[in-house]
Design a protein around this motif. Structure first.
Motif, PDB file in Angstrom:
ATOM      1  N   GLN A   1      -1.683  10.090  11.334  1.00 11.82           N
ATOM      2  CA  GLN A   1      -1.023   9.610   9.410  1.00 11.82           C
ATOM      3  C   GLN A   1      -1.474   8.424   8.620  1.00 11.82           C
ATOM      4  OE1 GLN A   1       1.952  11.255   9.226  1.00 11.82           O
ATOM      5  NE2 GLN A   1       1.320  12.450  11.261  1.00 11.82           N
ATOM      6  N   THR A   2      -1.958   8.178   9.377  1.00  9.96           N
ATOM      7  CA  THR A   2      -3.052   6.847   8.288  1.00  9.96           C
ATOM      8  C   THR A   2      -4.051   7.007   7.539  1.00  9.96           C
ATOM      9  OG1 THR A   2      -3.683   5.271   9.734  1.00  9.96           O
ATOM     10  CG2 THR A   2      -1.021   4.809   9.562  1.00  9.96           C
ATOM     11  N   ARG A   3      -4.437   8.309   7.925  1.00 12.81           N
ATOM     12  CA  ARG A   3      -6.322   8.512   7.665  1.00 12.81           C
ATOM     13  C   ARG A   3      -6.327   8.878   6.114  1.00 12.81           C
ATOM     14  NH1 ARG A   3      -9.558  11.106  11.113  1.00 12.81           N
ATOM     15  NH2 ARG A   3      -8.121  11.896  11.287  1.00 12.81           N
ATOM     16  N   GLY A   4      -7.212   7.634   5.308  1.00 15.18           N
ATOM     17  CA  GLY A   4      -7.540   7.810   3.964  1.00 15.18           C
ATOM     18  C   GLY A   4      -6.628   6.971   3.389  1.00 15.18           C
ATOM     19  N   ILE A   5      -5.218   6.145   4.455  1.00 14.15           N
ATOM     20  CA  ILE A   5      -4.573   5.001   3.208  1.00 14.15           C
ATOM     21  C   ILE A   5      -5.216   3.969   3.317  1.00 14.15           C
ATOM     22  CG2 ILE A   5      -3.092   3.487   3.883  1.00 14.15           C
ATOM     23  CD1 ILE A   5      -2.156   6.349   2.862  1.00 14.15           C
ATOM     24  N   ARG A   6      -5.074   2.298   2.224  1.00 13.33           N
ATOM     25  CA  ARG A   6      -5.652   1.638   1.068  1.00 13.33           C
ATOM     26  C   ARG A   6      -4.650   0.222   0.831  1.00 13.33           C
ATOM     27  NH1 ARG A   6      -8.802   2.965   4.334  1.00 13.33           N
ATOM     28  NH2 ARG A   6     -11.682   3.140   3.594  1.00 13.33           N
ATOM     29  N   GLY A   7      -4.662  -0.104   1.319  1.00  7.86           N
ATOM     30  CA  GLY A   7      -3.737  -1.668   1.095  1.00  7.86           C
ATOM     31  C   GLY A   7      -2.496  -1.441   2.396  1.00  7.86           C
ATOM     32  N   SER A   8      -1.291  -2.537   2.100  1.00  2.00           N
ATOM     33  CA  SER A   8      -0.349  -2.582   2.920  1.00  2.00           C
ATOM     34  C   SER A   8      -0.089  -1.538   3.367  1.00  2.00           C
ATOM     35  CB  SER A   8       0.961  -3.116   1.841  1.00  2.00           C
ATOM     36  OG  SER A   8       0.088  -4.644   1.764  1.00  2.00           O
ATOM     37  N   VAL A   9       0.368  -1.667   4.885  1.00  2.00           N
ATOM     38  CA  VAL A   9       1.310  -0.746   5.615  1.00  2.00           C
ATOM     39  C   VAL A   9       2.173  -1.341   6.001  1.00  2.00           C
ATOM     40  CG1 VAL A   9      -0.389   0.924   6.071  1.00  2.00           C
ATOM     41  CG2 VAL A   9      -0.639  -0.912   7.594  1.00  2.00           C
ATOM     42  N   ASP A  10       3.627  -0.880   6.339  1.00  2.00           N
ATOM     43  CA  ASP A  10       4.785  -1.117   7.811  1.00  2.00           C
ATOM     44  C   ASP A  10       4.393   0.195   8.472  1.00  2.00           C
ATOM     45  OD1 ASP A  10       5.243  -3.485   6.138  1.00  2.00           O
ATOM     46  OD2 ASP A  10       6.801  -2.157   5.105  1.00  2.00           O
TER      47      ASP A  10
END
Length: 497
Positions: free
Chosen positions: A425-434
């Protein structure tokens, strides 16, 4: 010509670093073409007259948007400040090594960044080895061979300069055509050694006139295959072949015990001198009097050699491995030694060179022509300026894009691992996450925590840096029922840098 002052972040002499020497001579060739300023951690460093040395921490006082910036990056702690400057200022990077694993370890890079660099080169393999390293504390030499840690540097650079076609092709195969499109091949500049000024370095050794002098140089390492060279020279001693070998460099016995190796081959030891660390002038003296420079590499990650370029510019006969960047060298300019069955091939090659001064002279002459044409400092400097003029102001195409607001993900917590689900689900995400992990009750959360004492370490992606953890009531169903919530949420806040 670059209109604005060119800012170079690099180590400089007298630091015992081949890239520092390279930078000195590159700056000497650039200075007549464009104004330059050096940012280095050596306020008393050696530079051509008129070139200022500035503290990297004070760069904000001088660098303005759009200024051309050039970084010299190598795989040792002397380049930590250069890596930090690249992160802050961007710019063009000369990548002197095709593996930066040691640099990132010395810089104490966070686990999330190390993991991301590993995964970028090989997604599935990188994730597995990152878990072994950071969760099981298992790391072997395979990590250094499999993961080059180049991704961040490649991503942050508007253009990347390498010294061989091999290096560019390697980046293309590992990181794709888009990344490789920003990579430019600029040969390692070659400096002709100055005429021998002073005492002949051979004099104290009392070498018999006419006996060929073999030279190796630099820090002694396993990759330079001194084991092959010593075995080949030992085979020649049994044939009655005369030679003398000088290693113009420093031993680091904790990394490679060259003296210990020689002690096992007394016939070679009797014909060998290890000088210890030499200044550039002292090294020049040895290059100017040697008959053959041997510069082997295996395994190689595409590195180049300043001493090899210097020896070729001096018209010396050079022997290299037929691999990686060295395989790019014309076969009529150097003698190539295969990495398969190398020892007998090296012994035969050296014997033919020892006995045939004409062959040595022919290889040296062609090496001289190559070095004084494509590798001349003036030619290299003009190529640098062309690249800086074209690419210095362009933003990198693959710069990580950080989100200004946190992206939110929710998962149901169970006894089975959620790593694959969260990673997908978070593949390729950059920056803040909750990330919110919901459990049916506090008791279930406690039970899962007891079954998996390292729960968060086991389920979060390796390249996520965790900043905050909290346990909260699960209020997601309050709109359905007025009953007090029994579920709980494990609320995680972090970042993919």
């Amino acid at each position: 010509m670059v209109e604005r002052e060119l800012a170079l972040f690099t180590p400089i002499p007298p630091e015992q670093n081949g890239i520092a020497d390279y930078s000195y001579h590159l700056i000497s060739a650039l200075q007549p073409l464009t104004p330059c300023a050096i940012y280095a951690n050596q306020p008393d460093g050696l530079l051509p007259p008129g070139v200022p040395i500035r503290d990297p921490a004070q760069a904000f006082r001088y660098i303005r948007p759009g200024d051309p910036i050039l970084h010299q990056v190598g795989n040792n702690p002397g380049h930590i400040f250069v890596l930090e400057a690249l992160r802050k200022w961007g710019g063009v990077t000369t990548l002197h090594d095709q593996n930066l694993h040691f640099l990132y370890e010395a810089a104490r890079a966070p686990q999330s960044l190390l993991s991301r660099n590993m995964i970028a080169g090989s997604e599935k393999l990188g994730a597995v080895f990152a878990r072994h390293w950071f969760e099981d504390n298992v790391k072997t030499l395979a990590n250094y061979a499999l993961f080059d840690m180049l991704h961040e540097v490649l991503s942050l650079s508007t253009a990347v300069i390498v010294h061989s076609r091999f290096a560019k092709n390697r980046i293309r195969l590992l990181y794709g055509a888009e990344m490789a499109a920003r990579v430019h091949v600029v040969p390692h500049l070659a400096l002709e050694p100055e005429e021998l000024d002073g005492d002949d370095p051979r004099a104290p050794l009392q070498i018999t006139p006419g006996v060929p002098l073999v030279l190796t140089s630099g820090f002694a390492t396993a990759a330079k295959r001194f084991d092959w060279l010593v075995q080949a020279l030992d085979a020649l001693t049994t044939r009655g072949v005369e030679f003398f070998w000088v290693h113009a460099g420093k031993e680091r016995p904790d990394e490679y015990d060259l003296t210990g190796l020689l002690d096992r081959y007394p016939a070679v030891r009797a014909r060998t001198k290890i000088t210890g660390y030499l200044t550039e002038q002292q090294l020049n003296a040895w290059v100017s009097v040697c008959d053959i420079l041997v510069n082997l590499r295996f395994p190689s990650v595409g590195e180049s050699s300043g001493t090899l370029a210097r020896a070729m510019a001096a018209g010396r006969c050079c022997v290299v491995s037929r691999t990686a960047a060295y395989a790019d060298l014309p076969t009529d300019s150097v003698m190539h030694i295969p990495v398969s069955n190398a020892v007998p091939a090296l012994a035969e090659g050296l014997q033919s060179l020892f006995s045939n001064p004409g062959l040595r002279a022919s290889l040296g002459e062609r090496a001289f022509r190559l070095a004084h044409d494509e590798w001349a400092p003036e030619t290299v400097a003009r190529t640098y300026l062309d690249i800086m003029t074209t690419f210095a102001k362009r933003p990198p195409q693959t710069m990580p894009r950080h989100n200004t607001s946190a992206q939110r993900f929710a998962f149901a917590l169970s006894a089975s691992t959620l790593r694959e689900d969260i990673a997908e689900q978070t593949r390729g995400i950059r920056g803040s996450v909750d990330i919110r992990l919901s459990a049916s009750s506090a008791e279930q959360l406690a039970e899962i925590s007891l079954l998996q004492p390292h729960l968060l370490q086991e389920i979060l992606p390796c390249d996520m840096q965790l900043h905050h953890v909290a346990v909260e009531p699960d209020r997601s169903h309050l709109h359905v029922t007025a009953e007090p919530p029994t579920g709980v949420v494990l609320a995680l806040q972090g970042v993919f840098e």
